[in-house]
Design an enzyme around this catalytic site. Structure first.
Site, PDB file in Angstrom:
ATOM      1  N   CYS A   1      -3.853   3.710  -7.159  1.00 41.43           N
ATOM      2  CA  CYS A   1      -4.195   2.280  -6.988  1.00 41.43           C
ATOM      3  C   CYS A   1      -4.272   1.595  -8.352  1.00 41.43           C
ATOM      4  O   CYS A   1      -3.455   0.713  -8.633  1.00 41.43           O
ATOM      5  CB  CYS A   1      -5.502   2.151  -6.198  1.00 41.43           C
ATOM      6  SG  CYS A   1      -6.088   0.455  -6.117  1.00 41.43           S
TER       7      CYS A   1
ATOM      8  N   GLU B   1       0.587   2.556  -1.409  1.00 45.24           N
ATOM      9  CA  GLU B   1       0.509   1.277  -2.144  1.00 45.24           C
ATOM     10  C   GLU B   1       1.713   0.403  -1.770  1.00 45.24           C
ATOM     11  O   GLU B   1       1.575  -0.793  -1.519  1.00 45.24           O
ATOM     12  CB  GLU B   1       0.488   1.535  -3.660  1.00 45.24           C
ATOM     13  CG  GLU B   1      -0.841   2.032  -4.213  1.00 45.24           C
ATOM     14  CD  GLU B   1      -1.929   0.968  -4.155  1.00 45.24           C
ATOM     15  OE1 GLU B   1      -3.110   1.333  -3.964  1.00 45.24           O
ATOM     16  OE2 GLU B   1      -1.603  -0.240  -4.243  1.00 45.24           O
TER      17      GLU B   1
END
EC number: 3.5.99.2
Lengths: 228, 228, 228, 228
Positions: D137, D208
């Site tokens: 992330c 993601e």
């Protein structure tokens, strides 16, 4: 000597202590307070229910399907009621086993032992930690029983002698599997980790000592403020 | 009386017992074996590290962000070292606090208390079970300290009097938040569940009694086979 | 209509989608790419191993011994190999089942489904959350099979028709027990909690749709940067 | 190249995919559907709340107090609201951030990502598994932002350019700590275990990709039976 054998060696002094303690000595002579046996059976019933739960929590961290099958059998054995050994005690008391264990007890020493096992199965991904906290139970019963069978003080005319007969052989396969698992699962451990596993094993052997003593003294939580 | 207040009411007899026990009475008079304080500081250091872990495990089951922020502050307070109160004891011993707690101890009574809290945060989704196992710690310290401050036997010339002064007020905000959380989280519980939460609270109050006693007697695991 | 029946009602549109999707339609006609069945058998083998683990993690949060015994039987059924239905597919492929599943696959859709179930058994103390994430599996297979048995397009001369025959009745006892458990364990839930359980059930029904589709398309993780 | 650097190397193809995907390209040009940003902010708010929970669950398995303090700071940063970057998007939308995130969304791709992280912090005692599921992330955001700052297509007159400016440097300290932890915690791992950690990292990088895409397409659960 493999790792599991070193644990069993280190536990001998505590097992001697258990053997010499009131509960086992009076069981040996076939002359023990009925209330001590009631407390033992009640505490043991709660203990076994949690033991089955901890076996279940071990399943996802078992190294192979064979050990999963073994644990499933053990859970089945427990949830279907490890009847025989308990029946001898119930006969001695002169009451029905299921009625005796209707009353639930959860004394401090039993609480500590059970939470010791739960902590290790929740907190550790390597099953060796929890197995080391569980393995002393069958091992202590087997060692006590094998010693009693050769003890001239064993009162062979008492039904309680059958309790020793039952544990003289019944636990051996279970001990072997748990020892193999401990040897396998600690093979790649550091010395620090092995010592933590050893500590778990010895603590549980002390918990076995306290468990029999808890039953003998009808130990209770002292919420009334009396000395615990 | 709300639910938390009933727990505190039911714990009074045990708190009386703690107050009258050797550790607190000798602390009060400013005349206690240095080894008892060393053992207390060492055991407390291990205990607090686990207390912070259990606060962390509570975060995902907190009812709102405000209580998460509160727990984060508590963890920060612990991991940055709850210095003041420990320093008074270290001064009394005449040694550096950090050197004293270099030696790790993990006696049976401390082990039981910590595994009691871990069991409840691992096994229960409602945080009330674990909070009830944690809340007696600040509450017992506050009650003991408030009583000591009014006790003519308090030796005000001893540095240990500052230990009582510290806990006389320091824990109050924490007690209030934990009580509010217990009241909130038990509001929809059945009587059976509330009794389990009550049992957790009273068991931990007994664990506080045993914790001080453990330090006073330098309690150790008896792996050598001696009576535990 | 009880709670479990409302879940099954709400899942119908997704089950229709599963029935109409390539995998089931080609299975029905007995004309499906062998690689699709290989992928299905491989993914199903990984899935079942985790399914048994999740059954095990449910044991400590079961409401009574009877449901524990039921779960133990289910685990035993899985770890001893749910052979029959897989053999029909292996026969169709013309390869040995155990050789087919030697190759391990863990595609994204299977990963999501399994972690959905694990999350609910780890995060929730009420077993209804995890059971609702597991119950669609047997229910979807049973509904698909019962519908296929009445579908004129079912190619009865294909061995794959036996796959439908197997699931036509085999899952019914399991569905009944899981439904009873969901009804029992949600009885005291709030509407918000019931909706979370409903969401788990519907998500898993979508995961069943994705599971068949994942096998049909030989879905893989796109670490090479290609569109997932 | 240390272990963490090899993970970042292997993730590059997916990060390229993320950079070239609609969401980032339109963000770059300062011309993106407001609904895509609303969905992103809503999904991100749910995601961050769980991210803080997973940081908390990591605390008890951190190797030292320093990493515990680091995690506590991260949780504090999140629960006090990672305001700045979100405000730029809210300004672009022309609505108040807190009002936008009042509406809760939990789309399939976000669900998969979050349950991937939870699974690894629940199932593994070595924190490397969960950290590898969390580390992409900040790393993806930093790599995207550093690339955008040098991209001639960056519309510097748009407020969204500040979003890239924020992540151009903000995540660097966090990436460094997570990389150090992954290197430290995998040092004694077997190749099999390291590959599982690598798989976790790459899966999260794909998550993601899916997360931005989920926002761009307003992805929803298809319980109505439509193709998912």
């Amino acid at each position: 000597m493999n790792f599991a054998e070193t644990l069993e060696r280190d536990a001998q002094p505590i097992i001697d202590e258990i053997y010499q303690d009131h509960f086992i000595q009076e069981l040996l002579k076939g002359d023990i307070k009925k209330e001590a046996l009631r407390q033992y059976l009640r505490a043991d019933a709660s203990y076994l229910r949690e033991f089955a739960n901890i076996y279940a929590l071990l399943i996802p961290i078992m190294p192979d399907l064979e050990s999963v099958r073994f644990l499933v059998d053990q859970i089945q054995f427990i949830v279907n009621g490890e009847v025989e050994a308990h029946e001898y005690m119930a006969d001695y008391i002169g009451e029905n086993y299921n009625e005796i264990v209707q009353k639930k007890v959860w004394p401090p020493s039993g609480d500590h032992y059970i939470k010791h096992m739960y902590y290790n199965v929740y907190a550790h991904e390597n099953a060796a930690y929890a197995i080391a906290a569980m393995a002393p139970c069958p091992y202590v019963y087997a060692m006590i029983a094998k010693r009693a069978m050769k003890d001239p003080n064993l009162n062979k005319s008492s039904i309680l002698a059958k309790w020793f007969e039952f544990y003289n052989t019944e636990m051996d396969p279970l001990i072997e599997v748990l020892d193999d698992l401990m040897n396998q699962l600690t093979a790649n451990m550091s010395e620090t980790e092995k010592n933590e596993v050893r500590e778990n094993y010895l603590q549980s052997t002390v918990h076995e000592l306290n468990f029999f003593n808890m039953a003998y003294t009808s130990e209770k939580w002292q919420f009334g403020g009396e000395r615990v």
